[in-house]
Design a protein around this motif. Structure first.
Motif, mmCIF file in Angstrom:
data_model
loop_
_atom_site.group_PDB
_atom_site.id
_atom_site.type_symbol
_atom_site.label_atom_id
_atom_site.label_comp_id
_atom_site.label_asym_id
_atom_site.label_seq_id
_atom_site.Cartn_x
_atom_site.Cartn_y
_atom_site.Cartn_z
ATOM 1 N N LEU A 111 2.815 -0.723 -13.394
ATOM 2 C CA LEU A 111 2.280 -0.026 -12.228
ATOM 3 C C LEU A 111 1.468 -0.944 -11.325
ATOM 4 C CD1 LEU A 111 1.750 2.520 -10.583
ATOM 5 C CD2 LEU A 111 -0.143 3.056 -12.134
ATOM 6 N N PHE A 112 0.650 -1.815 -11.921
ATOM 7 C CA PHE A 112 -0.201 -2.655 -11.083
ATOM 8 C C PHE A 112 0.638 -3.506 -10.141
ATOM 9 C CE2 PHE A 112 -2.647 -6.394 -9.949
ATOM 10 C CZ PHE A 112 -3.814 -5.805 -9.487
ATOM 11 N N PHE A 113 1.685 -4.108 -10.664
ATOM 12 C CA PHE A 113 2.517 -4.945 -9.801
ATOM 13 C C PHE A 113 3.213 -4.110 -8.729
ATOM 14 C CE2 PHE A 113 6.432 -6.981 -8.488
ATOM 15 C CZ PHE A 113 5.992 -8.247 -8.152
ATOM 16 N N LYS A 114 3.784 -2.987 -9.135
ATOM 17 C CA LYS A 114 4.564 -2.179 -8.197
ATOM 18 C C LYS A 114 3.702 -1.530 -7.121
ATOM 19 C CE LYS A 114 8.176 -1.134 -11.594
ATOM 20 N NZ LYS A 114 9.278 -1.801 -10.903
ATOM 21 N N LYS A 115 2.432 -1.259 -7.439
ATOM 22 C CA LYS A 115 1.562 -0.561 -6.494
ATOM 23 C C LYS A 115 0.591 -1.494 -5.773
ATOM 24 C CE LYS A 115 -0.883 2.924 -4.707
ATOM 25 N NZ LYS A 115 -0.388 3.756 -3.611
ATOM 26 N N CYS A 116 -0.094 -2.346 -6.526
ATOM 27 C CA CYS A 116 -1.199 -3.122 -5.967
ATOM 28 C C CYS A 116 -0.832 -4.558 -5.611
ATOM 29 C CB CYS A 116 -2.374 -3.132 -6.947
ATOM 30 S SG CYS A 116 -2.925 -1.489 -7.445
ATOM 31 N N ALA A 117 0.047 -5.167 -6.405
ATOM 32 C CA ALA A 117 0.362 -6.580 -6.189
ATOM 33 C C ALA A 117 1.623 -6.797 -5.364
ATOM 34 C CB ALA A 117 0.500 -7.300 -7.531
ATOM 35 N N ALA A 118 2.467 -5.791 -5.253
ATOM 36 C CA ALA A 118 3.719 -5.959 -4.511
ATOM 37 C C ALA A 118 3.495 -6.498 -3.097
ATOM 38 C CB ALA A 118 4.485 -4.636 -4.470
ATOM 39 N N PRO A 119 2.489 -5.985 -2.355
ATOM 40 C CA PRO A 119 2.267 -6.521 -1.001
ATOM 41 C C PRO A 119 1.920 -8.008 -0.988
ATOM 42 C CG PRO A 119 1.182 -4.398 -1.261
ATOM 43 C CD PRO A 119 1.628 -4.822 -2.627
ATOM 44 N N VAL A 120 1.267 -8.490 -2.058
ATOM 45 C CA VAL A 120 0.923 -9.914 -2.137
ATOM 46 C C VAL A 120 2.189 -10.764 -2.153
ATOM 47 C CG1 VAL A 120 -0.222 -11.682 -3.532
ATOM 48 C CG2 VAL A 120 -1.217 -9.392 -3.358
ATOM 49 N N PHE A 121 3.244 -10.222 -2.757
ATOM 50 C CA PHE A 121 4.513 -10.933 -2.865
ATOM 51 C C PHE A 121 5.473 -10.572 -1.730
ATOM 52 C CE2 PHE A 121 2.698 -11.149 -7.034
ATOM 53 C CZ PHE A 121 3.122 -12.357 -7.556
ATOM 54 N N GLY A 122 4.979 -9.802 -0.757
ATOM 55 C CA GLY A 122 5.818 -9.423 0.369
ATOM 56 C C GLY A 122 6.882 -8.405 0.023
ATOM 57 N N ALA A 215 -8.527 -9.743 -3.427
ATOM 58 C CA ALA A 215 -9.089 -8.422 -3.154
ATOM 59 C C ALA A 215 -9.996 -8.461 -1.928
ATOM 60 C CB ALA A 215 -9.858 -7.920 -4.368
ATOM 61 N N GLU A 216 -10.807 -9.517 -1.825
ATOM 62 C CA GLU A 216 -11.709 -9.640 -0.683
ATOM 63 C C GLU A 216 -10.946 -9.845 0.622
ATOM 64 O OE1 GLU A 216 -14.432 -12.748 -1.609
ATOM 65 O OE2 GLU A 216 -15.439 -11.612 -3.203
ATOM 66 N N GLU A 217 -9.783 -10.474 0.531
ATOM 67 C CA GLU A 217 -8.954 -10.678 1.719
ATOM 68 C C GLU A 217 -8.168 -9.416 2.089
ATOM 69 O OE1 GLU A 217 -6.464 -13.957 0.778
ATOM 70 O OE2 GLU A 217 -8.132 -15.373 0.541
ATOM 71 N N GLY A 218 -8.282 -8.385 1.256
ATOM 72 C CA GLY A 218 -7.573 -7.140 1.520
ATOM 73 C C GLY A 218 -6.112 -7.176 1.139
ATOM 74 N N LYS A 219 -5.719 -8.192 0.370
ATOM 75 C CA LYS A 219 -4.311 -8.333 -0.001
ATOM 76 C C LYS A 219 -3.971 -7.631 -1.312
ATOM 77 C CE LYS A 219 -3.769 -12.775 2.356
ATOM 78 N NZ LYS A 219 -3.463 -14.216 2.195
ATOM 79 N N MET A 220 -4.996 -7.269 -2.072
ATOM 80 C CA MET A 220 -4.754 -6.593 -3.347
ATOM 81 C C MET A 220 -5.552 -5.296 -3.352
ATOM 82 S SD MET A 220 -5.172 -8.030 -7.233
ATOM 83 C CE MET A 220 -3.931 -9.291 -6.950
ATOM 84 N N LYS A 221 -4.871 -4.207 -3.133
ATOM 85 C CA LYS A 221 -5.540 -2.914 -3.040
ATOM 86 C C LYS A 221 -4.533 -1.832 -3.407
ATOM 87 C CE LYS A 221 -4.592 -2.942 1.939
ATOM 88 N NZ LYS A 221 -5.171 -2.861 3.292
ATOM 89 N N GLY A 222 -4.915 -0.597 -3.183
ATOM 90 C CA GLY A 222 -3.970 0.487 -3.407
ATOM 91 C C GLY A 222 -4.284 1.363 -4.591
ATOM 92 N N ALA A 223 -5.261 0.951 -5.429
ATOM 93 C CA ALA A 223 -5.563 1.760 -6.610
ATOM 94 C C ALA A 223 -6.487 2.925 -6.295
ATOM 95 C CB ALA A 223 -6.186 0.887 -7.700
ATOM 96 N N SER A 224 -7.098 2.917 -5.109
ATOM 97 C CA SER A 224 -8.080 3.956 -4.791
ATOM 98 C C SER A 224 -7.448 5.326 -4.590
ATOM 99 C CB SER A 224 -8.866 3.570 -3.529
ATOM 100 O OG SER A 224 -7.988 3.408 -2.430
#
Length: 229
Positions: A111-122, A215-224
């Motif tokens: 879930l973490f990759f599919k929801k929160c980290a996917a945007p980091v990888f485009g 996270a500070e750059e806003g690139k890792m989010k989505g869990a809220s």
């Protein structure tokens, strides 16, 4: 020749290995294998050490090993690290092994990759898949709290931290970093994470820098916006 760690601390299993090495001051050379750049698939040196092209992996004076759980157990024994990491007591060791097997598909369900980290990888977020996985993660975290944290002490094996705690914390804490607000649901997990971080101290800060920076750059989010009710 010192121990080589092939890793990217964006990866949960890599952070677990890095935390053990840093906390116990084991000398090692870090060979960064950037997952964002796809270096796990293109780095030939890494490919010889890890034929499945998955981080982390180690090269210890010619002995190569991949799979984080195997690496953690090896390091404890090969470098004579304190036994609390992988207890000599047969029942405590069994509990550690139990968690390391159980986590796959439960706490570590993708879930973490599919929801929160996917945007980091485009990559796009597949909301339908995320919706399916959210319920599984909540059930897994509830079980972790009720079963694995049911003992007398703050850690999986009671009063002392183990490699099971490292693996679990690296997986669960990233959701909190990405904005998860679930203290009301999982107060024991919240207290356990603080106990782990307090024990690890500066080692935690060093290994987690990559994740906090994103996270500070806003690139890792989505869990809220996870659906916990």
């Amino acid at each position: 020749m010192s121990l080589k760690l092939y890793a990217d601390f964006l990866s949960q299993p890599c952070r677990a290995v890095g935390l053990l090495l840093e906390k116990e001051a084991v000398p090692y050379d870090m060979v960064t294998v950037s997952l964002i750049k796809g270096e796990n698939k293109t780095n030939e040196e890494f490919g010889r050490v890890a034929p499945l092209k998955q981080v982390p992996a180690i090269d210890d004076k010619g002995f190569t090993l991949f799979e984080s759980a195997a690496i953690l157990k090896y390091l404890v024994r090969a470098y004579n690290l304190p036994s609390h990491w992988y207890p000599e007591d047969v029942q405590k060791r069994a509990r550690v092994d139990q968690y390391l097997v159980w986590q796959q598909g439960n706490i570590r369900n993708g879930l973490f990759f599919k929801k929160c980290a996917a945007p980091v990888f485009g990559l796009p977020v597949d909301q339908a898949e995320v919706d399916k996985l959210e319920g599984g993660l909540k059930a897994g975290m509830q079980f972790f709290q009720d079963y694995f944290l049911a003992g007398d002490g703050p850690f999986v094996c009671g009063s002392e931290i183990s490699i099971a705690d490292l693996q679990a914390m690296c997986q669960i804490s990233q959701f909190w970093i990405a904005g998860l607000k679930a203290e009301a649901f999982f107060p024991k997990i919240e207290a356990w994470m603080k106990a782990c971080q307090n024990f690890l101290g500066k080692s935690f800060e060093k290994v987690y820098k990559t994740v906090y920076d994103l996270a500070e750059e806003g690139k890792m989010k989505g869990a809220s916006d996870f659906k916990w009710k």
